[in-house]
Design a protein around this motif. Structure first.
Motif, PDB file in Angstrom:
ATOM      1  N   ARG A 203      76.611 -43.288  20.078  1.00  0.00           N
ATOM      2  CA  ARG A 203      77.376 -43.601  18.867  1.00  0.00           C
ATOM      3  C   ARG A 203      78.830 -43.685  19.241  1.00  0.00           C
ATOM      4  O   ARG A 203      79.320 -42.857  20.000  1.00  0.00           O
ATOM      5  CB  ARG A 203      77.149 -42.509  17.822  1.00  0.00           C
ATOM      6  CG  ARG A 203      75.862 -42.745  17.030  1.00  0.00           C
ATOM      7  CD  ARG A 203      75.486 -41.521  16.284  1.00  0.00           C
ATOM      8  NE  ARG A 203      76.671 -40.780  15.881  1.00  0.00           N
ATOM      9  CZ  ARG A 203      76.805 -40.213  14.710  1.00  0.00           C
ATOM     10  NH1 ARG A 203      75.836 -40.300  13.839  1.00  0.00           N
ATOM     11  NH2 ARG A 203      77.890 -39.529  14.417  1.00  0.00           N
TER      12      ARG A 203
ATOM     13  N   ARG B 253      88.414 -47.286  26.619  1.00  0.00           N
ATOM     14  CA  ARG B 253      88.864 -45.937  26.957  1.00  0.00           C
ATOM     15  C   ARG B 253      88.294 -45.509  28.310  1.00  0.00           C
ATOM     16  O   ARG B 253      88.979 -44.902  29.130  1.00  0.00           O
ATOM     17  CB  ARG B 253      88.373 -44.990  25.847  1.00  0.00           C
ATOM     18  CG  ARG B 253      88.842 -43.580  25.947  1.00  0.00           C
ATOM     19  CD  ARG B 253      88.403 -42.817  24.723  1.00  0.00           C
ATOM     20  NE  ARG B 253      86.969 -42.526  24.747  1.00  0.00           N
ATOM     21  CZ  ARG B 253      86.315 -41.927  23.761  1.00  0.00           C
ATOM     22  NH1 ARG B 253      86.951 -41.573  22.670  1.00  0.00           N
ATOM     23  NH2 ARG B 253      85.021 -41.698  23.854  1.00  0.00           N
TER      24      ARG B 253
ATOM     25  N   ASN C   4      82.419 -42.913  19.644  1.00  0.00           N
ATOM     26  CA  ASN C   4      83.075 -41.620  19.405  1.00  0.00           C
ATOM     27  C   ASN C   4      84.565 -41.672  19.719  1.00  0.00           C
ATOM     28  O   ASN C   4      85.064 -40.885  20.503  1.00  0.00           O
ATOM     29  CB  ASN C   4      82.396 -40.514  20.216  1.00  0.00           C
ATOM     30  CG  ASN C   4      82.414 -40.778  21.711  1.00  0.00           C
ATOM     31  OD1 ASN C   4      82.775 -41.876  22.139  1.00  0.00           O
ATOM     32  ND2 ASN C   4      82.060 -39.805  22.505  1.00  0.00           N
ATOM     33  N   PRO C   5      85.287 -42.601  19.073  1.00  0.00           N
ATOM     34  CA  PRO C   5      86.738 -42.589  19.277  1.00  0.00           C
ATOM     35  C   PRO C   5      87.308 -41.286  18.722  1.00  0.00           C
ATOM     36  O   PRO C   5      86.719 -40.698  17.826  1.00  0.00           O
ATOM     37  CB  PRO C   5      87.221 -43.792  18.461  1.00  0.00           C
ATOM     38  CG  PRO C   5      86.190 -43.981  17.417  1.00  0.00           C
ATOM     39  CD  PRO C   5      84.896 -43.571  18.040  1.00  0.00           C
ATOM     40  N   PHE C   6      88.443 -40.842  19.266  1.00  0.00           N
ATOM     41  CA  PHE C   6      89.034 -39.601  18.790  1.00  0.00           C
ATOM     42  C   PHE C   6      89.713 -39.862  17.452  1.00  0.00           C
ATOM     43  O   PHE C   6      90.653 -40.647  17.365  1.00  0.00           O
ATOM     44  CB  PHE C   6      90.011 -39.057  19.830  1.00  0.00           C
ATOM     45  CG  PHE C   6      89.336 -38.790  21.146  1.00  0.00           C
ATOM     46  CD1 PHE C   6      88.161 -38.057  21.198  1.00  0.00           C
ATOM     47  CD2 PHE C   6      89.828 -39.311  22.322  1.00  0.00           C
ATOM     48  CE1 PHE C   6      87.507 -37.820  22.390  1.00  0.00           C
ATOM     49  CE2 PHE C   6      89.188 -39.084  23.531  1.00  0.00           C
ATOM     50  CZ  PHE C   6      88.020 -38.335  23.565  1.00  0.00           C
ATOM     51  N   PRO C   7      89.245 -39.212  16.397  1.00  0.00           N
ATOM     52  CA  PRO C   7      89.669 -39.578  15.039  1.00  0.00           C
ATOM     53  C   PRO C   7      91.126 -39.263  14.740  1.00  0.00           C
ATOM     54  O   PRO C   7      91.701 -39.851  13.841  1.00  0.00           O
ATOM     55  CB  PRO C   7      88.728 -38.766  14.139  1.00  0.00           C
ATOM     56  CG  PRO C   7      88.251 -37.653  14.990  1.00  0.00           C
ATOM     57  CD  PRO C   7      88.242 -38.156  16.398  1.00  0.00           C
ATOM     58  N   THR C   8      91.724 -38.338  15.476  1.00  0.00           N
ATOM     59  CA  THR C   8      93.107 -38.002  15.158  1.00  0.00           C
ATOM     60  C   THR C   8      94.075 -38.927  15.895  1.00  0.00           C
ATOM     61  O   THR C   8      95.281 -38.798  15.738  1.00  0.00           O
ATOM     62  CB  THR C   8      93.441 -36.555  15.568  1.00  0.00           C
ATOM     63  OG1 THR C   8      93.172 -36.413  16.963  1.00  0.00           O
ATOM     64  CG2 THR C   8      92.599 -35.574  14.796  1.00  0.00           C
ATOM     65  N   LYS C   9      93.534 -39.830  16.705  1.00  0.00           N
ATOM     66  CA  LYS C   9      94.422 -40.625  17.551  1.00  0.00           C
ATOM     67  C   LYS C   9      94.373 -42.106  17.171  1.00  0.00           C
ATOM     68  O   LYS C   9      93.396 -42.587  16.607  1.00  0.00           O
ATOM     69  CB  LYS C   9      94.029 -40.451  19.016  1.00  0.00           C
ATOM     70  CG  LYS C   9      93.927 -38.980  19.399  1.00  0.00           C
ATOM     71  CD  LYS C   9      94.377 -38.718  20.789  1.00  0.00           C
ATOM     72  CE  LYS C   9      94.358 -37.242  21.131  1.00  0.00           C
ATOM     73  NZ  LYS C   9      95.192 -36.421  20.250  1.00  0.00           N
ATOM     74  N   SER C  10      95.451 -42.795  17.515  1.00  0.00           N
ATOM     75  CA  SER C  10      95.531 -44.218  17.217  1.00  0.00           C
ATOM     76  C   SER C  10      94.695 -45.014  18.225  1.00  0.00           C
ATOM     77  O   SER C  10      94.186 -44.458  19.199  1.00  0.00           O
ATOM     78  CB  SER C  10      96.982 -44.675  17.272  1.00  0.00           C
ATOM     79  OG  SER C  10      97.442 -44.610  18.610  1.00  0.00           O
TER      80      SER C  10
END
Lengths: 271, 295
Positions: A106, A174, A108-114
């Motif tokens: 799935r 990434r 999974n980009p880091f949600p707090t980051k742009s």
């Protein structure tokens, strides 16, 4: 019992690419993979197919030493990449993982980051690149992941504002930004719609001239579309460890499988 | 198929459906009553304190100390407000780093027995009556160094620590494993993963938890009686001396029996609620800002 098949290209001089030898893996006492052998040639796409629970993902996670993060997990056997023993005691798991990138099931980009921060976070963590070059790295990685044109005007927006397919391509960017040689993809399209899937498959083909790719999929059509080589794994009974049944060129596995179990699976009669 | 009744009629004949609909209506009504009671009680407290407090509160209430004669009108709780901010501020400075650290250990590093022991003692600590905490700090600190704002901070830190640790733990647990794996798969170490991924992701929840602990500490009175002692008439901003806090001041003014002092107590209670609300709003605002634009 399935007969062990000789693997193509196991000559000792062919040290580039990934080779897995007699790999077994456990979760606690439960053995999930047994006697796995595989050679994924350099700059080719190798697919691992097989029914759910056959240990495909575990094999993948043994390659970049993610398996050992699970409490109680254990590995035995050899994993070499480019002739280097991935489990050599003097090798740090972190350096293995930056040389061998991974894309998950799935997005999974880091949600707090742009978007931009997600693309370069691996490089920032490694602390080897001067800040001035970060944008350049982000652009290269996002371009190779075929996302640049879609995000170049909103690099500083949150990564979670992207669609699922874009998020997955961001995750590929990434991984690429860290400059790995091998990319492991664990069912990277299973959470995506057909159009997003198509884009990712196209991208996998495009990056294969630069990276060695090993992709786990339970979509056989996907394996035929993206891979040069295919390994078929299965389990005999529920609870048994998964084994490799057959390995060969993708055209051979799907066109003229040798093992009856492979034949049954790829023709859709089981699994 | 011998039954040829119309489909609509067939549906209506099914008793299960009607029973389910009734049950649904009853449950919905019960839940609404529960919500109304909970919110109603809260609203009652807020409105009552608001009405009693607003008639007394004024800018000079926030900038003056109580009059020497408790029966006299006017004056304010400046010394208590300042004292509360100082004492709770120091307590927060002690409790938040320790609590967050303990939670990080339990969630990200802890294995087996030690982790279980920490969680168990944390739960025990949450359940300790705060007057006991005050007595403890009195015994080990005040008997040696005397009453002081700092002694109160220690007591409040002991009250806050398990709350901060527990909420942080819960928030860190909510950070999906996939994010940790995503970070580790890039070659990050565990500590980099915690600092760059887990804590920022959990930050809004940690801030909310921290603010709950602050709110709790702001209102604590019992442990402060035995540590800060109170100082109703004078401004004392040095936490090494005995101080006044808002909670102690509300208490001491309320028990005087003088109408004017009790009125000041109500205004103090309103001030306390306002301070907690403002601090929470500010903390949330900054928590959100950090989240969106940490470029």
């Amino acid at each position: 019992m399935f007969a062990a098949h000789p693997l193509p290209g196991r000559e000792a001089d062919q040290v580039d690419g990934l080779s897995i030898d007699r790999l077994s893996a456990w979760f606690g006492r439960h053995k999930v993979v047994e006697d796995m052998r595989l050679r994924a040639p350099s700059r080719k796409v190798t697919a691992l197919i097989g029914p759910s629970g056959c240990g495909k993902s575990t094999v993948l996670r043994c390659v970049n030493r993610m398996h050992e993060l699970v409490p109680g997990a254990r590995v035995q056997g050899g994993v070499h990449f480019g002739g280097v023993d991935v489990y050599a005691p003097d090798l740090d798991a972190g350096s293995v993982r930056s040389e061998i990138g991974m894309v998950f099931q799935r997005p999974n980009p880091f949600p707090t980051k742009s978007i931009y921060e997600n693309a370069i976070i691996g490089v920032r963590i490694a602390r080897t690149t001067p800040r001035g070059r970060l944008m350049e790295i982000a652009e290269t990685a996002l371009s190779r992941a075929q996302l640049w044109d879609e995000v170049k005007d909103r690099l500083h927006k949150p990564a979670v504002s992207l669609s699922g397919g874009q998020q997955q391509r961001l995750c590929i960017a990434r991984a690429i930004a860290v400059d790995p040689s091998l990319l492991l993809m664990d069912e990277p399209c299973s959470a995506l719609d057909p159009i997003a899937t198509f884009k990712i498959e196209e991208l996998i083909r495009a990056i294969a001239d630069r990276y060695t790719v090993v992709i786990v999929t339970h979509n056989m059509h996907q394996a035929t579309r993206v891979s040069d080589y295919t390994g078929f794994m299965t389990i005999e009974n529920a609870g048994d460890p998964g084994r490799l049944v057959e390995f060969g060129a993708t055209t051979q596995i799907f066109g003229a499988p040798v093992n009856p179990a492979t034949e049954a699976y790829v023709s859709g009669r089981v699994g | 198929m011998t039954d040829v009744a119309l489909p609509a009629a067939r549906f209506r004949q099914r008793p299960a459906l009607r029973r389910r609909r009734t049950k649904n209506a009853v449950m919905t009504a019960l839940l609404l009553v529960a919500v109304a009671l909970a919110l109603g009680a809260l609203a009652w407290v807020l409105v009552y304190v608001g009405i009693r407090g607003f008639s007394v509160i004024s800018p000079s209430f926030l900038t003056h100390n109580p009059p020497g004669n408790p029966a006299a009108p006017g004056g304010g709780f400046f010394n208590g407000i300042a004292g509360s901010l100082i004492v709770v501020g120091i307590a927060t400075g002690i409790a938040v780093p320790l609590g967050v650290g303990a939670a990080i250990y339990v969630v990200e590093y802890g294995r087996g027995r030690l982790r279980g022991a920490i969680r168990f003692f944390n739960d025990v600590l949450i359940g300790i009556p705060t007057i006991v905490t005050g007595a403890f700090v009195y015994a080990v600190w005040v008997t040696r160094f005397g009453f002081s704002g700092f002694a109160g901070s220690i007591a409040l830190a002991v009250v806050m620590l398990p709350l901060v640790a527990r909420t942080t733990e819960e928030m860190l647990r909510l950070v999906p494993t996939e994010l940790r794996e995503g970070s580790l798969a890039l070659g990050a170490t565990r500590s980099q993963t915690v600092l760059r991924i887990c804590l920022p992701t959990a930050l809004p929840g940690i801030i909310t938890g921290g603010m709950l602990a602050v709110a709790r500490a702001m209102g604590e009175t019992a442990p402060l009686l035995l540590t800060v002692l109170g100082n109703d008439l004078f401004t004392q901003l040095n936490p090494l001396h005995r101080m006044e806090t808002l909670s102690l001041q509300i208490f001491s003014n309320a028990v005087t029996g003088y109408e004017q002092a009790q009125a000041r107590g109500w205004a103090g209670a309103l001030t306390l609620i306002a301070i907690v609300l403002i601090l929470t709003a500010v903390a949330r605002f900054f928590g959100r800002r950090v989240q969106v634009e940490n470029v």
